[in-house]
Structure formats: structure tokens, C-alpha cells
Scaffold this active site. Structure first.
Site, PDB file in Angstrom:
ATOM      1  N   SER A  49     -51.189  83.787  60.497  1.00  0.00           N
ATOM      2  CA  SER A  49     -50.489  84.687  61.431  1.00  0.00           C
ATOM      3  C   SER A  49     -49.643  83.894  62.392  1.00  0.00           C
ATOM      4  O   SER A  49     -50.095  82.938  63.004  1.00  0.00           O
ATOM      5  CB  SER A  49     -51.489  85.536  62.202  1.00  0.00           C
ATOM      6  OG  SER A  49     -52.101  86.474  61.371  1.00  0.00           O
TER       7      SER A  49
ATOM      8  N   HIS B  15     -51.196  89.202  68.349  1.00  0.00           N
ATOM      9  CA  HIS B  15     -52.651  89.299  68.188  1.00  0.00           C
ATOM     10  C   HIS B  15     -53.335  87.931  68.215  1.00  0.00           C
ATOM     11  O   HIS B  15     -54.521  87.835  68.495  1.00  0.00           O
ATOM     12  CB  HIS B  15     -53.036  90.095  66.927  1.00  0.00           C
ATOM     13  CG  HIS B  15     -52.812  89.370  65.635  1.00  0.00           C
ATOM     14  ND1 HIS B  15     -51.668  89.516  64.887  1.00  0.00           N
ATOM     15  CD2 HIS B  15     -53.596  88.496  64.959  1.00  0.00           C
ATOM     16  CE1 HIS B  15     -51.749  88.773  63.796  1.00  0.00           C
ATOM     17  NE2 HIS B  15     -52.918  88.139  63.814  1.00  0.00           N
TER      18      HIS B  15
ATOM     19  N   ASP C 295     -46.129  93.090  67.365  1.00  0.00           N
ATOM     20  CA  ASP C 295     -47.040  91.974  67.110  1.00  0.00           C
ATOM     21  C   ASP C 295     -46.331  90.624  67.176  1.00  0.00           C
ATOM     22  O   ASP C 295     -46.507  89.758  66.330  1.00  0.00           O
ATOM     23  CB  ASP C 295     -47.763  92.140  65.775  1.00  0.00           C
ATOM     24  CG  ASP C 295     -48.978  91.211  65.667  1.00  0.00           C
ATOM     25  OD1 ASP C 295     -49.474  90.741  66.716  1.00  0.00           O
ATOM     26  OD2 ASP C 295     -49.419  90.938  64.530  1.00  0.00           O
TER      27      ASP C 295
END
Length: 193
Positions: free
Chosen positions: A192, A88, A118
Site C-alpha cells: 500500500s 490508511h 486513501d
């Protein structure tokens, strides 16, 4: 490739836990590589592990990922300059730049990924920092110290600390149940990867 598959599985735990590079990620059942705090050798002092030393060891391998307007974190997984991050973070980006720990900015190319998991793998253009030391985390225990390293809120090289809260959690990602390690180390937007 097997090395990428192993790294993908290792990073999966970080992705579900909120992202970030952490010293306590696991796919215990498969013995998949993960960034993990190494146990002290037999006969070593049993004092609390040195989180400052752990941070010094991992920080050179952690990068800030800049993909369009998105930012995240990643870590170098091998000597060929492959970097693991979350899908993402780089989704839809035509250009990816990495900010290395030494302050250099380098271009990177997305070379693989799995949106359901992801996970994305990048390759650095030019020279890359040393790869993070990977290991297994089968001996992790509740209460062990853990650190998370990344670029929360665009602040690269940020370290937070906590403990392993649980080693037997499961989470649904990509339609399947995944084994997870839970930690209370702070994870913020930008971690992330």
C-alpha cells in the site's frame, strides 16, 4: 496545490489496484502524472522492455513507510522531499519513519491527505532521495510489461512483474467512479502506498 493534486490522482490508481508503486498508473482522461514505463524512441529495437532497468531506475525513489504498527510503501514525488502513500497506512499515527533504499531511517511528517481517496502526502525531515520520474500513460496498451515496487510483508525494495491486463476499468472509491489500469503484477500487504 496543483502538484500535490496531480500526484494524488496518479497514486489513486495504485491505491485501488491494491497499492504499491507501479510503472503503469493512469488517469488517462486528464493527462495526470503517473509513474509509467516510457516508450522506446522511434527507430529503437523493439525487444521486450528491460524490467531490470526499470526497477533500477525507480527503486532509489521508493521508501518503506512505518507508522506505529502499520507498514506500507511510498515514493518520492518532488525535490522538496514529499512522499506519496496511502492514507490508511498513516491513519492515526503520531510518528512516521521512512526506511530509504540506501538503508537510512528518516522521520517524516504527514502534511496532507484525503481519506476518501486513501491518499496521504508526507514530507521527509532532512535530505530525501531523488524523486521518481513522472510521466503520462495515455499510450499504455494491454499486454505491456509492468512492475510493482514496494515493501510487501515488511520486505523493502521488493519488485514484482506482470502485464497491463486492461486500461479501461473503473472502480468506486470515495463514492465516485474512478478510471483504473488493471495489472496482474503481485500486490501484497505492505505494498500500500
Amino acid at each position: 496545490p496543483p502538484a500535490v493534486a496531480a500526484a494524488v490522482a496518479a497514486a489513486l490508481a495504485g491505491a485501488v489496484a491494491g497499492g504499491g508503486t507501479a510503472l503503469a498508473l493512469d488517469d488517462d482522461a486528464g493527462g495526470v502524472p503517473a509513474i509509467v514505463q516510457q516508450a522506446s524512441p522511434p527507430g529503437a529495437a523493439t525487444s521486450r522492455p528491460d524490467t531490470a532497468a526499470a526497477a533500477r531506475a525507480i527503486l532509489p525513489s521508493v521508501v518503506q513507510v512505518q507508522a506505529g504498527r502499520a507498514t506500507g510503501s511510498g515514493f518520492v514525488i518532488d525535490g522538496a522531499g514529499h512522499v506519496m502513500t496511502n492514507a490508511h497506512v498513516v491513519d492515526g499515527a503520531s510518528r512516521v519513519t521512512l526506511l530509504l533504499a540506501d538503508g537510512r531511517r528518516v522521520a517524516a511528517q504527514v502534511v496532507g491527505g484525503d481519506e476518501d481517496e486513501d491518499i496521504a502526502v508526507l514530507r521527509v525531515t532532512g535530505s530525501a532521495p531523488a524523486a521518481a520520474q513522472l510521466g503520462t500513460s495515455g499510450s499504455l496498451r494491454i499486454g505491456q510489461p509492468v512492475i510493482a515496487v514496494g515493501s510487501p510483508l515488511g520486505l523493502s525494495g521488493t519488485v514484482t512483474a506482470g502485464i497491463v491486463s486492461a486500461v479501461d476499468r473503473t472502480s468506486r472509491l470515495g463514492g465516485a467512479s474512478r478510471p483504473m489500469v488493471q495489472t496482474d503484477a503481485s500486490i501484497n500487504p505492505g505494498n500500500s502506498g
